[in-house]
Design an enzyme around this catalytic site. Structure first.
Site, PDB file in Angstrom:
ATOM      1  N   LYS A   1      12.788 -13.130 -12.434  1.00  0.00           N
ATOM      2  CA  LYS A   1      13.005 -12.936 -13.054  1.00  0.00           C
ATOM      3  C   LYS A   1      11.684 -12.929 -14.121  1.00  0.00           C
ATOM      4  O   LYS A   1      10.888 -12.445 -14.207  1.00  0.00           O
ATOM      5  CB  LYS A   1      13.714 -11.656 -13.876  1.00  0.00           C
ATOM      6  CG  LYS A   1      14.934 -11.265 -13.426  1.00  0.00           C
ATOM      7  CD  LYS A   1      14.474  -9.851 -12.287  1.00  0.00           C
ATOM      8  CE  LYS A   1      13.681  -9.902 -11.004  1.00  0.00           C
ATOM      9  NZ  LYS A   1      14.191  -9.892 -10.384  1.00  0.00           N
TER      10      LYS A   1
ATOM     11  N   ARG B   1       4.350   0.574  -6.222  1.00  0.00           N
ATOM     12  CA  ARG B   1       4.659  -0.233  -4.951  1.00  0.00           C
ATOM     13  C   ARG B   1       4.107  -1.452  -5.444  1.00  0.00           C
ATOM     14  O   ARG B   1       3.847  -2.189  -4.503  1.00  0.00           O
ATOM     15  CB  ARG B   1       4.285  -0.123  -3.358  1.00  0.00           C
ATOM     16  CG  ARG B   1       5.100   1.132  -3.673  1.00  0.00           C
ATOM     17  CD  ARG B   1       5.148   2.383  -2.626  1.00  0.00           C
ATOM     18  NE  ARG B   1       4.883   1.417  -1.434  1.00  0.00           N
ATOM     19  CZ  ARG B   1       5.567   1.363  -0.176  1.00  0.00           C
ATOM     20  NH1 ARG B   1       6.464   1.888  -0.581  1.00  0.00           N
ATOM     21  NH2 ARG B   1       5.428   1.698   0.701  1.00  0.00           N
TER      22      ARG B   1
ATOM     23  N   GLU C   1       8.313 -13.928 -12.348  1.00  0.00           N
ATOM     24  CA  GLU C   1       7.814 -12.852 -11.709  1.00  0.00           C
ATOM     25  C   GLU C   1       6.904 -11.352 -12.564  1.00  0.00           C
ATOM     26  O   GLU C   1       6.110 -11.288 -12.446  1.00  0.00           O
ATOM     27  CB  GLU C   1       8.127 -11.932 -10.739  1.00  0.00           C
ATOM     28  CG  GLU C   1       9.392 -11.346 -11.343  1.00  0.00           C
ATOM     29  CD  GLU C   1      10.226 -10.484 -10.290  1.00  0.00           C
ATOM     30  OE1 GLU C   1       9.494 -10.220  -9.158  1.00  0.00           O
ATOM     31  OE2 GLU C   1      11.470 -10.804  -9.762  1.00  0.00           O
TER      32      GLU C   1
ATOM     33  N   TRP D   1      -3.402  -2.860  -1.556  1.00  0.00           N
ATOM     34  CA  TRP D   1      -2.418  -3.525  -2.041  1.00  0.00           C
ATOM     35  C   TRP D   1      -3.201  -5.236  -0.844  1.00  0.00           C
ATOM     36  O   TRP D   1      -2.761  -4.853   0.504  1.00  0.00           O
ATOM     37  CB  TRP D   1      -0.928  -3.939  -1.536  1.00  0.00           C
ATOM     38  CG  TRP D   1      -0.680  -5.442  -2.752  1.00  0.00           C
ATOM     39  CD1 TRP D   1      -0.376  -5.359  -3.865  1.00  0.00           C
ATOM     40  CD2 TRP D   1      -0.299  -5.985  -1.628  1.00  0.00           C
ATOM     41  NE1 TRP D   1       0.149  -7.200  -4.068  1.00  0.00           N
ATOM     42  CE2 TRP D   1       0.270  -7.211  -2.705  1.00  0.00           C
ATOM     43  CE3 TRP D   1       0.155  -6.579  -0.578  1.00  0.00           C
ATOM     44  CZ2 TRP D   1       0.719  -8.166  -1.751  1.00  0.00           C
ATOM     45  CZ3 TRP D   1       0.228  -8.059  -0.013  1.00  0.00           C
ATOM     46  CH2 TRP D   1       0.525  -9.096  -0.828  1.00  0.00           C
TER      47      TRP D   1
ATOM     48  N   LYS E   1       6.024  -3.835  -4.146  1.00  0.00           N
ATOM     49  CA  LYS E   1       7.654  -3.365  -4.927  1.00  0.00           C
ATOM     50  C   LYS E   1       8.001  -3.324  -2.881  1.00  0.00           C
ATOM     51  O   LYS E   1       9.391  -3.851  -3.210  1.00  0.00           O
ATOM     52  CB  LYS E   1       7.466  -1.982  -5.461  1.00  0.00           C
ATOM     53  CG  LYS E   1       8.944  -1.515  -5.027  1.00  0.00           C
ATOM     54  CD  LYS E   1       9.386  -2.173  -6.345  1.00  0.00           C
ATOM     55  CE  LYS E   1      11.438  -1.737  -6.560  1.00  0.00           C
ATOM     56  NZ  LYS E   1      12.398  -2.454  -7.337  1.00  0.00           N
TER      57      LYS E   1
ATOM     58  N   CYS F   1       0.566  -1.118  -0.185  1.00  0.00           N
ATOM     59  CA  CYS F   1      -0.080  -0.044   0.072  1.00  0.00           C
ATOM     60  C   CYS F   1       1.281   0.875  -0.215  1.00  0.00           C
ATOM     61  O   CYS F   1       2.035   1.156   0.445  1.00  0.00           O
ATOM     62  CB  CYS F   1      -1.025   0.311   1.306  1.00  0.00           C
ATOM     63  SG  CYS F   1      -1.726  -1.364   1.544  1.00  0.00           S
TER      64      CYS F   1
ATOM     65  N   HIS G   1      19.448 -34.925 -10.524  1.00  0.00           N
ATOM     66  CA  HIS G   1      18.777 -35.795  -8.856  1.00  0.00           C
ATOM     67  C   HIS G   1      16.909 -35.295  -9.048  1.00  0.00           C
ATOM     68  O   HIS G   1      16.581 -35.417  -7.740  1.00  0.00           O
ATOM     69  CB  HIS G   1      19.465 -34.877  -7.731  1.00  0.00           C
ATOM     70  CG  HIS G   1      20.766 -35.396  -7.161  1.00  0.00           C
ATOM     71  ND1 HIS G   1      21.029 -36.901  -6.425  1.00  0.00           N
ATOM     72  CD2 HIS G   1      21.671 -34.839  -7.744  1.00  0.00           C
ATOM     73  CE1 HIS G   1      22.490 -36.646  -6.956  1.00  0.00           C
ATOM     74  NE2 HIS G   1      23.106 -35.597  -7.785  1.00  0.00           N
TER      75      HIS G   1
ATOM     76  N   ASN H   1      -1.529   1.392   5.895  1.00  0.00           N
ATOM     77  CA  ASN H   1      -1.127  -0.015   5.282  1.00  0.00           C
ATOM     78  C   ASN H   1      -0.522   0.003   6.958  1.00  0.00           C
ATOM     79  O   ASN H   1      -0.097  -0.238   8.201  1.00  0.00           O
ATOM     80  CB  ASN H   1       0.781   1.359   5.178  1.00  0.00           C
ATOM     81  CG  ASN H   1       0.368   1.371   4.163  1.00  0.00           C
ATOM     82  OD1 ASN H   1      -0.806   1.964   3.486  1.00  0.00           O
ATOM     83  ND2 ASN H   1       1.734   2.402   3.725  1.00  0.00           N
ATOM     84  N   GLY H   2      -0.413  -1.652   6.890  1.00  0.00           N
ATOM     85  CA  GLY H   2      -0.145  -3.031   7.579  1.00  0.00           C
ATOM     86  C   GLY H   2      -1.513  -3.226   7.835  1.00  0.00           C
ATOM     87  O   GLY H   2      -2.368  -3.203   7.923  1.00  0.00           O
TER      88      GLY H   2
ATOM     89  N   GLU I   1      17.929 -16.100  -9.336  1.00  0.00           N
ATOM     90  CA  GLU I   1      17.733 -14.851  -9.928  1.00  0.00           C
ATOM     91  C   GLU I   1      17.053 -15.099 -11.474  1.00  0.00           C
ATOM     92  O   GLU I   1      15.624 -14.353 -11.559  1.00  0.00           O
ATOM     93  CB  GLU I   1      18.459 -13.746  -9.567  1.00  0.00           C
ATOM     94  CG  GLU I   1      18.068 -12.571 -10.216  1.00  0.00           C
ATOM     95  CD  GLU I   1      17.663 -11.848  -9.402  1.00  0.00           C
ATOM     96  OE1 GLU I   1      16.791 -12.346  -8.115  1.00  0.00           O
ATOM     97  OE2 GLU I   1      16.677 -10.517  -9.897  1.00  0.00           O
TER      98      GLU I   1
HETATM   99  C1  F6R Z   1      11.840  -9.652  -7.093  1.00  0.00           C
HETATM  100  C2  F6R Z   1      11.857  -8.341  -6.258  1.00  0.00           C
HETATM  101  C3  F6R Z   1      11.737  -9.206  -4.629  1.00  0.00           C
HETATM  102  C4  F6R Z   1      12.506  -8.280  -3.396  1.00  0.00           C
HETATM  103  C5  F6R Z   1      12.221  -8.623  -2.130  1.00  0.00           C
HETATM  104  C6  F6R Z   1      12.943  -7.952  -1.557  1.00  0.00           C
HETATM  105  O1  F6R Z   1      12.620  -9.265  -8.394  1.00  0.00           O
HETATM  106  O2  F6R Z   1      12.370  -6.905  -6.277  1.00  0.00           O
HETATM  107  O3  F6R Z   1      12.013 -10.399  -4.051  1.00  0.00           O
HETATM  108  O4  F6R Z   1      13.663  -8.862  -3.944  1.00  0.00           O
HETATM  109  O5  F6R Z   1      10.984  -8.368  -2.160  1.00  0.00           O
HETATM  110  O6  F6R Z   1      12.439  -7.357  -1.216  1.00  0.00           O
HETATM  111  P1  F6R Z   1      13.762  -6.047  -0.325  1.00  0.00           P
HETATM  112  O7  F6R Z   1      15.498  -5.839  -1.111  1.00  0.00           O
HETATM  113  O8  F6R Z   1      13.264  -4.743  -0.912  1.00  0.00           O
HETATM  114  O9  F6R Z   1      14.240  -6.475   0.871  1.00  0.00           O
END
Ligand code: F6R
Length: 614
Positions: free
Chosen positions: A491, A27, A494, A76, A609, A2, A510, A102-103, A487
């Site tokens: 990417k 976000r 997501e 959110w 985000k 949020c 395995h 938020n929260g 990673e």
């Molecule tokens: C994936 C991504 C998330 C963040 C994770 C941690 O592309 O961005 O997996 O890496 O939510 O977020 P931070 O780095 O802000 O603690």
């Protein structure tokens, strides 16, 4: 997660709120709304809608709202589905108060029952509507809003930040923070509130971050911050943040993510500028002699983080163990916080985070501090909670990252890890100085190598076109590039919603090898390294089963080029730099597959985000 924006001052609040929310779109959210206070009508107007901000703006188009103060929110969903009813702001039953939040209020169900018994009615499924009615329950002209908030907060359990306006006290905004981030922006005869600074960059670069259990009263001319326990005013100087609004905009790229991928050479350059000093010394701004002395005594490192930052932690583990010869354990924050980890003052807990606000990582840091471990935060957002709470912070200087999928922040974490590794290796005298010196000189060539790697974009586009219809991808790598495989897969999944799984290549036999047939693409990360020959064997096993091999290898590796269906060459550098170079084609591949599938690249579904709830 949020987003919160609040405004009070001489402008029309509606446009400030909408512009602020636009800057928070990254976000992730599923509904949006604003509440406005108009001095002449003595009413709070609320306009909110499910979906993107465009839907809210459509609703606002027909309205002539002018207001000197107001609140804006992107939601959110946590309690209740995304819908207009559940969207914030929420009014109390008497429509005197509006809140954005938020929260999570963990005991909201019990509070709701209590309020229902007193005759309050609820129209949404949210915990937020419970909060505003609880405050209303304590609110009277004689007590005033601040007192009502403080009484209500005492009853609320969980982690939350909220902002509130009242029809009866139209010249103030009230804000409270516990765990979820909230920042005040200072203007001239106007003041602002937001969940992160990017919402306010068009108006100010002077900010004050609220700490946990602090509340603030904002008028157009004044900002007062108080401590919940003592009720005494808090005296803290605002910080200046140098990010420009241009940095937070797309700058001609079709998506933030693409812009951020292309910023990576400059990000690495900036890190080198900040951390590598004349003569090849590595220094971190403001590190005290005392902290340095404690670092020297450390016997073990824990690297704790989530998602992409967790992958950076694994790369960090390989780097630190090789060059600084210190044992490193890597943990996902959400596990670490409940594991009862064995820690003491000889342990260093490194938390890695782009936002510096991730709830699980913050909890992990607090546990580490309770157990007397030394702590270090590697964080992008200046002044964020992790940065403030850790014993020491190293900023990654990647600038604002707006695309939900992390790209440049990851590369910045890896580049910072290289500095930390060289620094620790020297501190512990564990690697020959000549070797470290040569790493430093190669490090300086990394921005140009990243630039060169970006030239792969066109050929990656062609490869993405061949495979964008596929629903399953495997990624494999070894050593430094095992986390690159994780990673790359993260990417792709997501932002394209295709299933993608990253494996340590040695694990192929395995289990996952059962998946290989002529429909299965396997992205093999195989630059020259000590495990190169093993990677080649894995690739041959895949080819023997008709699998499709997309290989990332070192420039000039004709043998790998011949073996692979598609081959992408990254510049030849020492192994420690390879995860930075190898991830670039994977980011570009994920980006292109997402675009070809018509996905929302910058704001993929269900993702946020900054993950400020558990
Ligand atoms: C994936 C991504 C998330 C963040 C994770 C941690 O592309 O961005 O997996 O890496 O939510 O977020 P931070 O780095 O802000 O603690």
């Amino acid at each position: 997660m949020c987003g919160i924006v609040g405004y009070i001052g001489h402008r029309n609040a509606v446009s400030v709120l909408i512009q602020g929310l636009e800057h928070l779109e990254y976000r992730g959210y599923d509904s949006a709304g604003i509440a406005c206070l108009n001095r002449s009508s003595h009413a709070i107007e609320v306009v909110k809608e499910k979906g993107k901000l465009a839907a809210l703006k459509n609703l606002l188009a027909g309205r002539d709202l002018s207001a000197h103060a107001g609140l804006g929110h992107t939601r959110w969903a946590t309690h209740g589905e995304p819908s207009r009813l559940n969207a914030h702001p929420h009014l109390d039953n008497s429509k005197r108060l509006a809140i954005i939040h938020n929260g999570i209020i963990e005991n909201y169900a019990a509070l709701k029952d209590e309020l229902k018994a007193k005759g309050f009615r609820f129209y949404s499924q949210t915990d937020t509507e419970v909060a505003v009615n609880l405050i209303a329950c304590y609110y009277s002209r004689s007590t005033g809003l601040v007192e009502a908030v403080l009484k209500a907060v005492k009853r609320m359990e969980g982690y939350f930040a909220f902002a509130l306006i009242s029809r009866e006290e139209p010249d103030r905004l009230i804000a409270f923070k516990r765990s979820n981030p909230l920042v005040i922006g200072f203007g001239q005869q106007e003041n602002f509130l937001a969940s992160d600074v990017s919402a306010l960059l068009p108006y100010t670069n002077r900010f004050l971050y609220l700490e946990d259990d602090e509340y603030a009263v904002l008028t157009a001319r004044t900002v007062e911050v108080f401590d919940l326990k003592t009720r005494k005013p808090v005296k803290r100087r605002p910080v200046e943040i140098q990010w420009t609004i241009a940095e937070a905009q797309k700058g001609g790229y079709s998506h933030y993510m693409l812009k951020e991928i292309y910023e990576q050479p400059a990000v690495v350059e900036e890190i080198i500028k900040n951390q590598v000093k004349p003569g090849g010394r590595i220094e971190f701004e403001r590190m005290s002699a005392g902290y340095r002395a404690k670092l020297r005594k450390i016997r073990r490192v824990y690297a704790v983080s989530c998602g992409t930052a967790y992958h950076a932690a694994i790369v960090g583990q390989y780097m630190l163990e090789k060059y600084a010869r210190i044992p490193v354990e890597v943990a996902v924050s959400s596990e670490f916080r409940y594991e009862d980890p064995v820690l003491n003052s000889e342990d260093l807990v490194v938390v890695i985070s782009q936002s510096g606000e991730t709830a699980d990582t913050l909890a992990a840091l607090r546990i580490a501090k309770q157990k007397k471990a030394l702590t270090l935060a590697i964080v992008n957002v200046v002044g964020s909670t992790l940065a403030r709470e850790a014993d020491f912070v190293i900023y990654t200087h990647a600038g604002p990252e707006i695309g939900v999928a992390s790209t440049k922040a990851y590369v910045a974490q890896l580049a910072t890890m290289i500095s930390v590794t060289i620094f620790m290796a020297r501190l512990r005298r564990k690697s020959p100085e000549a070797e470290l010196r040569s790493l430093v000189s190669e490090f300086k060539k990394l921005p140009a190598a990243c630039e060169k790697t970006l030239e792969l974009a066109k050929s990656i586009d062609r490869c993405a076109r061949k495979h964008s219809h596929r629903k399953n991808f495997l990624y494999i790598g070894r050593g430094y590039n095992y986390p690159t495989a994780l990673e790359g897969a993260l990417k792709l999944k997501e932002i394209s919603y295709a299933h993608a799984h990253g494996y340590a290549a040695g694990e192929l036999k395995h289990g996952p090898i059962a998946l290989i047939d002529n429909e299965q693409p396997v992205i093999c990360i195989a630059p020259h390294s000590k495990t190169y020959a093993k990677m080649v064997s894995n690739i041959q096993e895949i080819k023997a089963r008709d699998g499709i091999v997309i290989a990332i290898g070192t420039a000039g590796d004709d043998a790998l080029d011949d073996m692979a269906d598609d081959f992408f060459a990254i510049p030849k550098m020492s192994e420690i730099f390879s995860p930075i170079l190898a991830v670039i084609p994977l980011q570009l591949f994920a980006y292109k597959v997402s675009v070809l599938n018509g996905r929302d690249v910058d704001q993929p579904r269900n993702l946020a985000k900054s993950v400020t709830v558990e």
